[in-house]
Design an enzyme around this catalytic site. Structure first.
Site, mmCIF file in Angstrom:
data_model
loop_
_atom_site.group_PDB
_atom_site.id
_atom_site.type_symbol
_atom_site.label_atom_id
_atom_site.label_comp_id
_atom_site.label_asym_id
_atom_site.label_seq_id
_atom_site.Cartn_x
_atom_site.Cartn_y
_atom_site.Cartn_z
ATOM 1 N N TYR A 1 0.814 -1.207 -0.009
ATOM 2 C CA TYR A 1 0.015 0.007 0.128
ATOM 3 C C TYR A 1 0.918 1.457 -0.129
ATOM 4 O O TYR A 1 2.043 1.491 0.761
ATOM 5 C CB TYR A 1 -1.061 0.190 1.291
ATOM 6 C CG TYR A 1 -2.485 -0.351 0.968
ATOM 7 C CD1 TYR A 1 -2.948 0.231 0.233
ATOM 8 C CD2 TYR A 1 -2.824 -1.689 1.723
ATOM 9 C CE1 TYR A 1 -4.327 -0.227 -0.225
ATOM 10 C CE2 TYR A 1 -4.191 -2.093 1.385
ATOM 11 C CZ TYR A 1 -4.760 -1.489 0.488
ATOM 12 O OH TYR A 1 -6.126 -1.824 0.096
ATOM 13 N N GLU B 1 -0.557 4.605 0.135
ATOM 14 C CA GLU B 1 -1.676 5.838 0.116
ATOM 15 C C GLU B 1 -0.806 7.099 0.293
ATOM 16 O O GLU B 1 -0.142 7.143 1.281
ATOM 17 C CB GLU B 1 -2.539 5.597 1.288
ATOM 18 C CG GLU B 1 -3.572 4.679 0.828
ATOM 19 C CD GLU B 1 -4.751 4.533 1.634
ATOM 20 O OE1 GLU B 1 -5.166 5.213 2.649
ATOM 21 O OE2 GLU B 1 -5.418 3.423 1.405
ATOM 22 N N ASP C 1 -8.888 14.987 -23.132
ATOM 23 C CA ASP C 1 -8.614 13.651 -22.828
ATOM 24 C C ASP C 1 -8.081 12.807 -24.170
ATOM 25 O O ASP C 1 -8.792 12.585 -25.219
ATOM 26 C CB ASP C 1 -10.221 12.851 -22.764
ATOM 27 C CG ASP C 1 -10.111 11.477 -22.300
ATOM 28 O OD1 ASP C 1 -9.033 10.972 -22.395
ATOM 29 O OD2 ASP C 1 -11.061 10.899 -21.700
ATOM 30 N N THR D 1 -5.543 7.491 -20.758
ATOM 31 C CA THR D 1 -5.119 6.447 -20.151
ATOM 32 C C THR D 1 -3.653 5.948 -20.955
ATOM 33 O O THR D 1 -3.045 6.643 -21.503
ATOM 34 C CB THR D 1 -6.191 5.158 -20.870
ATOM 35 O OG1 THR D 1 -6.116 5.512 -22.368
ATOM 36 C CG2 THR D 1 -7.512 5.147 -20.241
ATOM 37 N N LYS E 1 -3.174 2.397 -24.731
ATOM 38 C CA LYS E 1 -3.714 2.460 -26.100
ATOM 39 C C LYS E 1 -2.297 2.821 -27.044
ATOM 40 O O LYS E 1 -1.456 1.953 -26.920
ATOM 41 C CB LYS E 1 -4.861 3.429 -26.169
ATOM 42 C CG LYS E 1 -6.049 3.218 -25.238
ATOM 43 C CD LYS E 1 -7.303 4.054 -25.404
ATOM 44 C CE LYS E 1 -8.630 3.578 -24.700
ATOM 45 N NZ LYS E 1 -8.611 4.325 -23.301
ATOM 46 N N ARG F 1 -2.437 -0.935 -18.774
ATOM 47 C CA ARG F 1 -3.676 -0.443 -18.263
ATOM 48 C C ARG F 1 -3.451 0.527 -17.187
ATOM 49 O O ARG F 1 -2.786 0.266 -16.111
ATOM 50 C CB ARG F 1 -4.620 -1.628 -17.859
ATOM 51 C CG ARG F 1 -5.878 -1.692 -18.480
ATOM 52 C CD ARG F 1 -6.371 -3.076 -18.608
ATOM 53 N NE ARG F 1 -6.270 -3.313 -20.050
ATOM 54 C CZ ARG F 1 -7.184 -2.962 -21.128
ATOM 55 N NH1 ARG F 1 -8.077 -2.058 -20.699
ATOM 56 N NH2 ARG F 1 -6.953 -3.167 -22.099
HETATM 57 N N1 DSN Z 1 -13.030 1.523 -24.034
HETATM 58 C C1 DSN Z 1 -12.183 2.681 -24.679
HETATM 59 C C2 DSN Z 1 -12.351 2.583 -25.991
HETATM 60 O O1 DSN Z 1 -12.401 1.164 -26.404
HETATM 61 O O2 DSN Z 1 -12.393 3.331 -26.801
HETATM 62 C C3 DSN Z 1 -12.571 3.955 -24.331
HETATM 63 O O3 DSN Z 1 -12.463 4.256 -22.770
#
Ligand code: DSN
Length: 414
Positions: free
Chosen positions: A50, A52, A196, A222, A225, A231
């Site tokens: 942990y 925090e 975003d 995120t 991607k 993730r």
């Molecule tokens: N789930 C993502 C996507 O596939 O674009 C967006 O959060």
């Protein structure tokens, strides 16, 4: 003890999934193949602790290495995206976006974001999401004829509703965002502007999409991607953000912890740090540009087979295909393509007359196939497979065999 001895059922499922990934083409634009180095950090002993709090100000003991680790990750994010502040603790994109709301809005405040069926994200104010249940979102979209973001309509809505927060970012939009224009719209109504960049963060890091940094106050993303990490999520504050609100960085940090999350996932932060190091290399720059070259090449090849690409093409990593002239639903096309060894999303197209569970389109992308080393030549071949499979269900078995053979030449990252 090795997993295969301790829990053979789970080990078998991982083995099967590895085989599936190796022998098929991953073309969901929000997915990628991260490197074994990222996987090693993610699967490390760091999951045990942990932590925090933040570096130098923790609520747990035994964290001397974790402070160094989190600071390293923060510094790499700040350097890569050229921002003065980064928070690397969000578990993923939705928690990051919830924390942004919490940092700058009060329940009931008006917000603005692109509607989900227009290519936006759930957390930008879609009706079933927390972002609509606790706030009052107005939603903008794309122009019905061009498929391009309707900047004029958006400006009108902003002037009328005076949102506190404006979201820009998408999950199914294939064009470059005009950050300057968006910044002007937000400034004209005194709103916080959040980019975003979850889908395009790898492209921004690699210089293949303009950076929003000079024009927005906050950036959320995120990390799994186009950025090709584990993730995870991050929130960054720009200099423009600090100029608007000198406490903005503090507000973001407080919103993540203790506002919204508990202990950060330190194994995940380690893996994000590894991915940020990878994304700082000249090789990654080439990779980011190749993703776009591949998407553009794929779009051109598909057009030769009379596929309709929403907005007429792409500037980034994805393509949204309107299948109405092919007499097949997006759902049926996605199933047929999966059987052939190509994974895509069924997806609504803007102003879709069909229901969301059987939409008119598919969403496809090039980040993962580019990671495997595929280039424009391979996009030609891939377009041919799309055409065969979508035109004739009887080709599925044969195409599947061809794809299995083809994939042997393009291994997953080492
Ligand atoms: N789930 C993502 C996507 O596939 O674009 C967006 O959060």
């Amino acid at each position: 003890m090795k997993l295969k001895n301790k829990d053979p059922q789970i080990a078998k499922l991982i083995e099967l999934e590895t085989f599936r990934q190796k022998t098929s083409l991953e073309m969901i634009p929000s997915e990628n193949h991260c490197t074994p180095a990222v996987q090693e950090a993610l699967g490390s002993i760091l999951t045990d602790k942990y932590a925090e709090g933040y570096p130098g100000k923790r609520y747990y003991s035994g964290l001397k290495y974790y402070d160094i680790l989190e600071n390293l990750c923060i510094d790499r994010a700040k350097k890569l995206f050229k921002v003065p502040h980064a928070n690397v603790q969000p578990y993923s994109g939705s928690p990051a976006n919830a924390a942004v709301h919490l940092a700058v809005c009060e329940p009931g405040d008006v917000t603005m974001g692109m509607a989900l069926p227009m290519g936006g994200h759930l957390t930008h104010g879609w009706k079933v999401n927390f972002s609509a249940k606790f706030f009052k979102p107005v939603q903008y979209g794309v122009d019905e004829k061009t498929g391009l973001l309707d900047y004029e309509g958006m400006e009108k809505l902003a002037k009328e509703h005076k949102p506190k927060l404006i979201w820009v970012g998408a999950t199914a939009y294939s064009r470059i965002f005009d950050w300057k224009k968006l910044g002007e719209i937000a400034d004209s109504v005194g709103a916080y502007l959040v980019a975003d960049i979850s889908h395009i963060s790898g492209l921004v890091a690699g210089g293949a999409h303009p950076s929003p940094v000079p024009y927005v106050h906050i950036i959320s993303t995120t990390t799994h991607k186009t950025l090709r990490g584990p993730r995870g999520g991050m929130i960054m504050v720009t200099q423009k953000g600090l100029d608007k609100d000198p406490d903005l960085a503090k507000k973001i940090d407080k919103a993540i912890f203790p506002g919204f999350q508990g202990g950060p996932h330190m194994h995940q932060i380690a893996a994000i740090a590894v991915c940020l190091k990878e994304a700082s290399t000249p090789d990654f720059k080439k990779y980011a540009h190749q993703i776009v070259k591949n998407a553009k090449a794929l779009a051109e090849e598909l057009k030769k087979y009379d596929f309709t690409i929403v907005s007429g093409g792409t500037d980034n990593h994805l393509l949204l295909i309107d299948l109405r002239n092919k007499n097949i639903s997006g759902a049926d096309a996605a199933t047929r393509l999966e059987d052939a060894g190509i994974t895509v999303n069924k997806n609504t197209i803007p102003y879709d007359p069909a229901p969301p569970f059987k939409p008119s389109g598919i969403r496809i992308g090039t980040p993962a196939v580019t990671t495997r080393g595929m280039k424009e030549k391979e996009m030609k071949k891939i377009a041919e497979w799309y055409n065969r499979v979508i035109s004739d269900a009887k080709t599925v078995k044969k195409v599947c065999e061809e794809i299995k053979k083809f994939c042997k030449k393009f291994p997953l990252p080492k």
